[in-house]
Design an enzyme around this catalytic site. Sequence first.
Site, PDB file in Angstrom:
ATOM      1  N   GLY A  94      -5.303  -4.529   6.879  1.00 55.63           N
ATOM      2  CA  GLY A  94      -6.377  -3.561   7.019  1.00 55.63           C
ATOM      3  C   GLY A  94      -7.425  -3.918   8.049  1.00 55.63           C
ATOM      4  N   ARG A 130     -14.404  -6.767  -0.635  1.00 56.99           N
ATOM      5  CA  ARG A 130     -13.729  -6.485   0.650  1.00 56.99           C
ATOM      6  C   ARG A 130     -13.137  -5.063   0.604  1.00 56.99           C
ATOM      7  NH1 ARG A 130      -8.203  -4.884   2.051  1.00 56.99           N
ATOM      8  NH2 ARG A 130      -7.735  -5.681   4.107  1.00 56.99           N
ATOM      9  N   THR A 182      -0.324   1.529   6.509  1.00 56.96           N
ATOM     10  CA  THR A 182      -0.181   0.396   5.593  1.00 56.96           C
ATOM     11  C   THR A 182      -0.099  -0.878   6.428  1.00 56.96           C
ATOM     12  OG1 THR A 182       1.248  -0.652   3.939  1.00 56.96           O
ATOM     13  CG2 THR A 182       2.349   0.758   5.534  1.00 56.96           C
ATOM     14  N   GLY A 183      -0.580  -1.972   5.878  1.00 56.97           N
ATOM     15  CA  GLY A 183      -0.530  -3.220   6.635  1.00 56.97           C
ATOM     16  C   GLY A 183      -1.858  -3.951   6.561  1.00 56.97           C
ATOM     17  N   THR A 194       0.858  -1.191   0.000  1.00 61.35           N
ATOM     18  CA  THR A 194       0.000   0.000   0.000  1.00 61.35           C
ATOM     19  C   THR A 194       0.891   1.237   0.000  1.00 61.35           C
ATOM     20  OG1 THR A 194      -1.780  -1.101   1.181  1.00 61.35           O
ATOM     21  CG2 THR A 194      -1.650   1.291   1.450  1.00 61.35           C
TER      22      THR A 194
HETATM   23  N1  GLY Z   1      -3.838  -1.769   4.288  1.00 58.28           N
HETATM   24  C1  GLY Z   1      -4.393  -2.137   3.052  1.00 58.28           C
HETATM   25  C2  GLY Z   1      -5.458  -3.116   3.133  1.00 58.28           C
HETATM   26  O1  GLY Z   1      -5.511  -3.917   4.045  1.00 58.28           O
HETATM   27  O2  GLY Z   1      -6.301  -3.112   2.255  1.00 58.28           O
END
Ligand code: GLY
Length: 301
Positions: free
Chosen positions: A223, A197, A220-221, A169
């Site tokens: 989600g 999703r 980021t990571g 991301t």
């Molecule tokens: N952090 C991006 C996601 O999980 O979509």
Amino acid sequence: MISLIIHGGAWDIPDELVEAHKLGVSKALNIGWEILSNGGSAVDAVEKVINYLEDDITFDAGRGSHLNADGEVELDASIMNGSTFRCGSVAAVKNIKNPISLCRKIMDESEHIFLVGSGAEKFAIQHGISICSQDDLRIEREILKWKSIQGKNGFSTKDAFKFHTPAGTVGAVALDSSGNICAGTSTGGTFNKHPGRVGDSPLIGCGTYADTSIGGVSTTGWGEAMIKVVMAKTVIDLMEFNNGDPQAAAEKGIKILKEKADGFGGVIALNNRGEFGVAYNTPKMARAYINSQMNSPKILI
Ligand code: GLY
């Protein structure tokens, strides 16, 4: 003071991809820095930085993003102007090359904040943003990866991170010469996600937040965990009550993410003095930053 911090994802970036990540965030930082140095706005800097990262297939945003369980790219993004509190977000768009620019358009020209799927794409057409095809977004690397797991049961999005699937991301936070702060985030989401999703990135307060009186954050990571702890706003709130220390706030945010949601990922933060914070609990995080007190940018993995 002008200041810019950007990221290109937090995950176990393998050695052979380190240079591509460094190059990507370095070039994107230069684009944003040029805008801010010439008196441009934080909003313009964030949009153009993220446009570059969306077009670079190194990252999980725009072209080159992960495919969902149906083998399609579905993109999420958001942007927030910390001076006006105006925001724009899109989720699950399948035919937009640069979702952050559609977010910008929504922020600037819509009474709404968050548009999803075909409605977001309809807004794009109505406002002169061209539609692309899935073939413009899907690349061979991702198609092969998606094909390799077909027929395998029980593959969750969390597994995708565990097995070191790329998870890049992208995001940016900028402070311009007028003192405005803007933050933005863009992603293809998690590999093999269920169609429809939506992760943290397009959710104001989870993936992105900006308040010019305090600072800005992009995350980021994983989600699902980020959403549970409302990560971006949590870090902003921590900064509000720790004398605006972005590094301490970012570190505390990641601690909360781990302790309360067993989550993992990274966060970038910028305060209203142009100071930076970065924290992550993944093996690596691609990021770059510069402000007007620094002689040269920091490019780090
Ligand atoms: N952090 C991006 C996601 O999980 O979509």
